[in-house]
Scaffold this active site. Structure first.
Site, PDB file in Angstrom:
ATOM      1  N   ARG A  63       0.679  -1.282   0.247  1.00 33.57           N
ATOM      2  CA  ARG A  63       0.489   0.411   0.018  1.00 33.57           C
ATOM      3  C   ARG A  63       0.942   1.585   0.149  1.00 33.57           C
ATOM      4  NH1 ARG A  63      -2.101   0.429   4.395  1.00 33.57           N
ATOM      5  NH2 ARG A  63      -3.639  -1.255   4.414  1.00 33.57           N
ATOM      6  N   TYR A 116     -17.623  20.929  -8.477  1.00 39.81           N
ATOM      7  CA  TYR A 116     -18.207  19.329  -8.984  1.00 39.81           C
ATOM      8  C   TYR A 116     -19.664  19.238  -7.948  1.00 39.81           C
ATOM      9  CZ  TYR A 116     -17.297  14.397  -9.839  1.00 39.81           C
ATOM     10  OH  TYR A 116     -17.661  13.255 -10.463  1.00 39.81           O
ATOM     11  N   ASP A 188      -9.206  22.303  -7.507  1.00 41.14           N
ATOM     12  CA  ASP A 188      -9.116  21.271  -8.462  1.00 41.14           C
ATOM     13  C   ASP A 188      -9.285  22.010 -10.146  1.00 41.14           C
ATOM     14  OD1 ASP A 188     -10.159  19.379 -10.301  1.00 41.14           O
ATOM     15  OD2 ASP A 188     -12.629  19.194  -8.930  1.00 41.14           O
ATOM     16  N   LYS A 213      -9.755  12.053 -16.448  1.00 41.11           N
ATOM     17  CA  LYS A 213      -9.832  12.614 -17.463  1.00 41.11           C
ATOM     18  C   LYS A 213      -8.756  13.177 -18.452  1.00 41.11           C
ATOM     19  CE  LYS A 213     -13.520  13.013 -14.957  1.00 41.11           C
ATOM     20  NZ  LYS A 213     -15.131  12.994 -15.042  1.00 41.11           N
TER      21      LYS A 213
HETATM   22  C1  LIG Z   1     -13.735  18.834 -12.202  1.00 42.12           C
HETATM   23  C2  LIG Z   1     -13.743  17.550 -11.442  1.00 42.12           C
HETATM   24  N1  LIG Z   1     -13.340  16.948 -10.410  1.00 42.12           N
HETATM   25  C3  LIG Z   1     -12.905  15.743 -10.063  1.00 42.12           C
HETATM   26  C4  LIG Z   1     -13.706  14.983 -10.866  1.00 42.12           C
HETATM   27  C5  LIG Z   1     -13.389  13.548  -9.935  1.00 42.12           C
HETATM   28  O1  LIG Z   1     -13.471  12.624 -10.511  1.00 42.12           O
HETATM   29  P1  LIG Z   1     -13.627  10.713 -10.402  1.00 42.12           P
HETATM   30  O2  LIG Z   1     -14.556  10.735 -11.583  1.00 42.12           O
HETATM   31  O3  LIG Z   1     -12.347  10.306 -11.387  1.00 42.12           O
HETATM   32  O4  LIG Z   1     -13.560  10.573  -9.303  1.00 42.12           O
HETATM   33  C6  LIG Z   1     -14.557  15.063 -11.919  1.00 42.12           C
HETATM   34  C7  LIG Z   1     -15.389  14.325 -12.962  1.00 42.12           C
HETATM   35  O5  LIG Z   1     -16.772  14.461 -13.947  1.00 42.12           O
HETATM   36  C8  LIG Z   1     -14.417  16.476 -12.328  1.00 42.12           C
HETATM   37  O6  LIG Z   1     -15.618  16.378 -13.001  1.00 42.12           O
END
Ligand SMILES: Cc1ncc(COP(=O)(O)O)c(C=O)c1O
Length: 394
Positions: A63, A116, A188, A213
């Site tokens: 881990r 988000y 983010d 993404k």
């Molecule tokens: C801006 C943003 N942050 C975080 C995430 C979360 O990513 P994950 O789907 O890998 O948990 C997303 C997913 O759509 C996102 O658009």
């Protein structure tokens, strides 16, 4: 060709990003002579001597990560120009772990109202249970954040551009206020793929990336990372990750690294194609507005130009007012845009945003249905043709 995306040069000095991404993590210890790192699958680690079993910081269990994770961390650190990188099994976990590390009973956090949705869900459902207060702040707050800071404010979480509506925040101003109050600032940074926006250079403590993404780019993996420079913050994040028992598989780490090698080139193509499509949509009679910060018409274009070096494939459009049935008819008529809740992959996607658009500090009034488009790596002319026939279907 210099791409203009080389702010934050990372550990390997002056070389440009696509070169750094190609040559990162190529040490023989990680690759054993191959071009790519080995996929080291390990839960049990055999240590060399009894004294090493309890050596502080020693590698004693799977881990803690493997050579494959180390290779991925080295490559990802080049993207954001960061000293350190913490890997998490999803982008959402990478958003949540800074809260887990810093929120506490009697504490307070500030969160952008355009965050988000699932990050908001965590803040709303979990933080209150722990007695940590959260205040959402409206887009465009900048230095006005000062008024919302409290003596117990531990963390400021920003997403720029905002989720679905793409407002750009004044990141340096927000980072300055947070720092002056000793609060940890988190950005983010997923929209820009880490390539076109360097929050750490703008004064943020942590930059979060959903590698799910653009970084992985294949629409087939979930992963996240937190990028940072500060050693003390790193220790706290690592402790938190150990506390919750989080783990990323070596196979996932290998796959993400393979995607990351071509990140910059893909981002440049996403950028050009999305702008081509956005400019075409801006002129269409059934489109009321295009929400894309790289367009001259966007109210935040100046801030975007100041703090970003490019734009990605993700933006929204507001259609002229119409009933939901017609919005569905438009979406159902699309052939190349799949209907799906993600972005950053090679394939184009579309979603209807209104049913999930949540804001606390204001009531969104966009004047028509909101559709988010993720422009993939198809030829943009084919995407325009697709949108044209689907708009005709309304
Ligand atoms: C801006 C943003 N942050 C975080 C995430 C979360 O990513 P994950 O789907 O890998 O948990 C997303 C997913 O759509 C996102 O658009």
């Amino acid at each position: 060709m210099s791409s203009g995306t080389d702010k934050g040069k990372g550990k390997s000095g002056k070389r440009r990003l696509s070169t750094r991404l190609t040559h990162a993590a190529r040490d023989r210890k990680l690759t054993q002579g191959g071009v790519n790192p080995v996929v080291q699958r390990a839960s049990t680690v055999i240590v060399e001597s009894a004294a090493k079993l309890f050596e502080p910081g020693g590698w004693t269990y799977g881990r803690h990560g493997t050579a494959t994770h180390e290779a991925l961390r080295q490559c990802l650190s080049e993207i954001e120009g960061a000293e350190h990188c913490v890997l998490l099994p999803s982008g959402l976990m990478a958003c949540i772990v800074p809260f887990l590390a810093h929120a506490e009973a009697g504490g307070h956090v500030l969160v952008s109202d355009t965050v988000y949705g699932p990050t908001r869900r965590f803040v709303d459902r979990m933080l209150s249970r722990w007695g940590c207060e959260a205040t959402y702040f409206a887009p465009g707050i900048g230095a006005g954040m000062e008024k919302l800071m409290q003596p117990n404010t531990k963390l400021v979480f920003v997403e720029s551009p905002g989720s679905m509506t793409f407002e750009i925040e004044d990141a340096p101003a927000i980072a300055r206020v947070a720092a002056a109050h000793g609060a940890v600032s988190v950005m983010d940074n997923t929209w820009a793929g880490g390539v076109f926006h360097k929050p750490l250079d703008l004064g943020f403590d942590l930059s979060v990336q959903a590698n799910t993404k653009y970084v992985s780019g294949g629409a087939d993996i979930l992963n996240g990372a937190i990028h940072l420079n500060d050693d003390k913050l790193l220790a706290r994040l690592k402790d938190t990750v150990a506390d919750i028992g989080s783990n990323v598989s070596s196979d996932d780490a290998f796959t993400i690294l393979r995607g990351a090698r071509s990140l910059q080139l893909r981002m440049e193509r996403h950028q050009v194609s999305a702008l081509h499509v956005a400019l075409w949509l801006e002129k269409h009679a059934k489109v009321k507005r295009v929400l894309h910060p790289a367009l001259d018409s966007d109210p935040n274009h100046g801030l975007w130009k100041r703090d970003f070096t490019g734009s990605s494939g993700l933006f929204s459009i507001v259609l002229e007012p119409m009933p939901t049935a017609k919005v569905h008819a438009f979406l159902d008529a699309l052939k190349f845009f799949g209907l799906g809740f993600s972005y950053g992959g090679f394939e184009s996607l579309a979603i209807h945003c209104d049913p999930q658009l949540k804001r606390t500090t204001y009531t969104p009034d966009l004047g028509g249905p909101l559709i988010r488009l993720s422009v993939g790596l198809e030829d943009p002319e084919d995407l325009v043709d697709d949108l044209e026939q689907a708009l005709e279907a309304i």
